[in-house]
Write a protein that holds these residues in place. Structure first.
Motif, PDB file in Angstrom:
ATOM      1  N   GLU A 362       0.850  -1.189   0.000  1.00  0.00           N
ATOM      2  CA  GLU A 362       0.000   0.000   0.000  1.00  0.00           C
ATOM      3  C   GLU A 362       0.885   1.238   0.000  1.00  0.00           C
ATOM      4  OE1 GLU A 362      -3.844  -1.726  -0.016  1.00  0.00           O
ATOM      5  OE2 GLU A 362      -3.152   0.350  -0.221  1.00  0.00           O
ATOM      6  N   PRO A 363       0.819   2.139  -0.985  1.00  0.00           N
ATOM      7  CA  PRO A 363      -0.119   2.060  -2.107  1.00  0.00           C
ATOM      8  C   PRO A 363       0.310   1.091  -3.210  1.00  0.00           C
ATOM      9  CG  PRO A 363       1.264   4.000  -2.338  1.00  0.00           C
ATOM     10  CD  PRO A 363       1.647   3.367  -1.029  1.00  0.00           C
ATOM     11  N   TYR A 368      -1.108  -0.525  -9.715  1.00  0.00           N
ATOM     12  CA  TYR A 368      -2.085  -1.123  -8.803  1.00  0.00           C
ATOM     13  C   TYR A 368      -3.343  -0.258  -8.693  1.00  0.00           C
ATOM     14  CZ  TYR A 368       1.157  -4.668  -6.936  1.00  0.00           C
ATOM     15  OH  TYR A 368       2.005  -5.735  -6.789  1.00  0.00           O
ATOM     16  N   GLY A 369      -3.196   1.031  -9.027  1.00  0.00           N
ATOM     17  CA  GLY A 369      -4.347   1.921  -8.947  1.00  0.00           C
ATOM     18  C   GLY A 369      -4.806   2.196  -7.531  1.00  0.00           C
ATOM     19  N   ARG A 370      -3.871   2.158  -6.589  1.00  0.00           N
ATOM     20  CA  ARG A 370      -4.227   2.406  -5.185  1.00  0.00           C
ATOM     21  C   ARG A 370      -3.670   3.737  -4.696  1.00  0.00           C
ATOM     22  NH1 ARG A 370      -2.729  -3.597  -2.759  1.00  0.00           N
ATOM     23  NH2 ARG A 370      -4.626  -4.664  -3.452  1.00  0.00           N
ATOM     24  N   GLY A 371      -3.318   4.589  -5.630  1.00  0.00           N
ATOM     25  CA  GLY A 371      -2.818   5.901  -5.237  1.00  0.00           C
ATOM     26  C   GLY A 371      -1.329   6.070  -5.369  1.00  0.00           C
ATOM     27  N   MET A 397      -6.370  -8.789  -8.822  1.00  0.00           N
ATOM     28  CA  MET A 397      -6.103  -7.361  -8.898  1.00  0.00           C
ATOM     29  C   MET A 397      -6.071  -6.897 -10.356  1.00  0.00           C
ATOM     30  SD  MET A 397      -2.738  -5.311  -7.619  1.00  0.00           S
ATOM     31  CE  MET A 397      -2.968  -5.793  -5.928  1.00  0.00           C
ATOM     32  N   ASP A 400      -3.832  -0.807 -13.801  1.00  0.00           N
ATOM     33  CA  ASP A 400      -4.025   0.482 -14.448  1.00  0.00           C
ATOM     34  C   ASP A 400      -2.793   0.743 -15.317  1.00  0.00           C
ATOM     35  OD1 ASP A 400      -4.364   3.105 -15.220  1.00  0.00           O
ATOM     36  OD2 ASP A 400      -5.128   3.765 -13.266  1.00  0.00           O
TER      37      ASP A 400
END
Length: 688
Positions: A362-363, A368-371, A397, A400
């Protein structure tokens, strides 16, 4: 995240169909391998903080896909990163050190070597114990025994001080306690009576000479012990609540042990996950055509490299973590900060760099498109086409791709490169160069020719880079085990139970009394068997650390059931000549005696079938040496490839937990157990 119920089948060689599970916690993902009935079910879930949450989620996920209740599990083996994280992040216990008067600064002084010979501003790692938490006691022990006893009242007064300082753990390391632990035993037992914190004593952790290394190892044990105690205790309780058996914990020596043993010897859990991966590689690859295996495990935050020879993982007692010497036996794993999540950056001189900073879970990478916005190795692999827009990374998952290209485009601007593709090529090259240096360090620099070894690639990203690494090392064979994406978890299913003990004797081989050495061996054998779950089933091996008189470092040689000085001398001469190219006509010193007790584990036997059309389609991909443009590349679902199938490069083989890249001029053959063997087909530059 993903769970994969493969077409592979697993079962014990003797037909036993017990249900066992292995769970390995990595920096980004927690991997699960479940052997149930005649199937092998694998799963991968994000690593959580605290780690036990992700462990239980992974177990539930694998059990759901296997259609069983977790309570049906018969055996549970586990590897984690709790202790190594505590060391790397300096998040361990507030630790005090108690030592002999005059030796308060042993941790500070260390050895007279430098982290970087030519760096005038190089700094040594800060000691784990601050100076105001290092305390001295008035005692004296020599190599011949106690010369001045310790005053128990002084120790009780010291305990009051430690209580006032709110210490959370205590390391006790007195001078020459390896030779006579009496004074140290009095100090440790008194502190245990007075304090409610763990106390680590050097003669219990590492009964070897060399004050700095013994003190460092003991301090590490105390530093990580509360964290290990809390984590293992909580995992045991929650596993019990879920009806799951008590976990057995992987140690850095490549063997598993019961929770109580590792809670009392926490230092043995450092690098337990990488050790499990090497055990898994040794268990799944049996190739008589090569001198050994170079194992290459590329995960989310780092890559681990090790050697397997004669079917056994190479071990060492000369390891460091974050500059901290740890002298307990461990699988010889070399780690470099280059993984799928390693961040690419440009240094002050304009050079492209990769790692060691990682985007973590994380991110995570930008794709991954998690920021996450930093460009990573995984983003480079997306732009190069190795990971496609339809690839379900980790099984579920979604990716992006535009985010990956934008991150690489920003890197290209900063580095002065021609767009995201050139930046991706650069990131791939730099990461591979870093990992190639690590492989050379464990082969060429130790007298091994990597061309005589097979490269075993695993981890989520390892098989994507393996063929390129092999090219640069002139290695013509790459092996990718079928459970390569979760091989450390799979290795837990195959691990032996193992315990080690050591004691310094420091005698001349010629003058040594056999009876005296046998008495020490008897004590060491009793120590390792006391920890074994089934002492009668244990195989005990004996060894000795020897050196020529006047040398500073030792080589370990095996010792027969009855100590034979002539045999030991011959083995040491041969070992020295093999390691350094010569032997000497000098007297030999026996420095340490060692024992190892091993109870063999049951290696799962994999049967692979494959079914259906394995071709998923094609996509454009870019390969090293083919700078002219993209190649149309066939994409396969690896688990559908039947034994005997051959895949010619360029090709990409997708699995739920990992992706394998077969470059041009390489081909892959699928073995009976699903193992993929990549070999060079030709050296035609135009085909690359």
């Amino acid at each position: 995240m993903n769970s994969n119920d493969s077409t592979a089948a697993a079962g014990d060689a003797d037909g036993d169909t017990d249900t066992r599970i292995g769970v390995d916690v990595g920096g980004t993902f927690t991997d699960v391998a479940l052997s149930v009935d005649d199937r092998l079910v694998t799963a991968k879930v994000p690593t959580t903080d605290p780690q036990h949450v992700g462990v239980l989620e992974g177990i539930e996920k694998a059990c759901d896909d296997a259609g069983i209740d977790p309570a049906e599990i018969d055996g549970f083996a586990h590897a984690m990163t709790v202790s190594v994280n505590a060391l790397l992040e300096r998040g361990g216990a507030r630790t005090a050190l108690v030592t002999t008067e005059g030796f308060r600064d042993v941790l500070e002084i260390g050895r007279q070597d430098r982290p970087d010979l030519y760096d005038l501003e190089a700094e040594k790692p800060a000691p784990l114990v601050d100076r105001d938490l290092r305390f001295e006691v008035d005692e004296r022990t020599t190599t011949d025994g106690v010369e001045r006893p310790v005053d128990e009242r002084e120790v009780r007064d010291l305990a009051a001080t430690l209580r006032e300082r709110d210490v959370e753990a205590v390391a006790v390391c007195l001078l020459h306690a390896y030779a006579d632990p009496e004074n140290e035993r009095v100090v440790a037992e008194t502190l245990r009576e007075e304090l409610e914190v763990p106390v680590s004593a050097s003669h219990e952790v590492l009964a070897e000479f060399r004050e700095f290394e013994r003190t460092s190892t003991t301090a590490v044990d105390a530093y990580v012990r509360p964290a290990i105690d809390r984590y293992v205790g909580r995992l045991v309780d929650e596993a019990s609540d879920a009806g799951i058996p008590t976990p057995r914990i992987m140690q850095a020596n490549g063997g598993i042990a019961d929770p109580e043993t590792v809670r009392e010897h926490a230092v043995t859990t450092t690098l337990s996950g990488p050790a499990a991966g090497v055990v898994g590689a040794a268990a799944t690859v049996d190739d008589e055509d090569v001198a050994g295996l170079v194992t290459f495990d590329m995960g989310g935050t780092s890559s681990d490299v090790s050697l397997v020879r004669d079917g056994r993982a190479e071990r060492t007692t000369d390891a460091e973590i974050d500059g901290l010497p740890i002298r307990t036996p461990m699988v010889d794993v070399n780690t470099v900060g280059a993984g799928g999540g390693s961040i690419a950056w440009v240094d002050a001189g304009g050079a492209l760099r990769v790692g060691p900073e990682s985007s973590g879970a994380e991110p995570g990478p930008a794709c991954y498109g998690r920021g996450g916005t930093d460009p990573t190795v995984t983003d480079a692999n997306v732009v190069l086409g190795y990971i496609g827009p339809e690839t379900a990374l980790g099984g579920e998952m979604t990716l992006d791709v535009d985010a990956a290209r934008e991150a690489l485009a920003r890197l290209a601007d900063e580095a002065g490169l021609d767009g995201p593709l050139e930046a991706a090529r650069g990131v791939y090259r730099v990461a591979n160069a870093t990992m190639t240096r690590t492989i050379r360090a464990v082969t060429v620099e130790r007298g091994h020719d990597p061309r005589e070894f097979a490269l075993v690639a695993f981890g989520g990203a390892g098989p994507m880079h393996a063929a390129a690494l092999a090219e640069s090392l002139s290695v013509d064979r790459v092996v990718v085990p079928r459970p390569g994406g979760v091989l450390s978890a799979f290795g837990l299913l195959a691990a032996d139970e193992s315990y080690d003990a050591v004691r310094t004797v420091g005698v001349s081989l010629e003058a040594a009394e056999t009876a005296d050495l046998e008495a020490v061996y008897d004590d060491l054998v009793a120590d390792v068997l006391a920890d074994a779950s089934e002492p009668d089933a244990a195989r005990v091996e004996r060894a000795a650390d020897c050196r020529y008189a006047g040398q500073s470092f030792e080589l370990t040689v095996p010792v027969d059931e009855q100590f034979d000085a002539r045999a030991v001398a011959e083995r040491f001469h041969s070992s020295h000549e093999r390691a350094y190219g010569y032997a000497m006509d000098e007297s030999i010193e026996v420095v340490n005696l060692r024992t190892t007790a091993t109870i063999p584990g049951d290696e799962p036997t994999i049967r692979h079938e494959g079914a259906g059309d394995a071709v998923l389609g094609t996509r454009e991909a870019h390969f090293p040496g083919a700078e002219a443009g993209a190649r149309e590349t066939t994409v396969y679902e690896r688990d559908r490839l039947a034994p005997g199938a051959t895949v010619d490069g360029p090709a990409i083989l997708e699995q739920a937990e990992s992706t394998t890249v077969v470059p041009p001029a390489w081909s892959g053959d699928v073995l009976a157990d699903g193992t993929l063997v990549l070999t060079k087909t030709n050296d035609a530059e135009g085909d690359r």
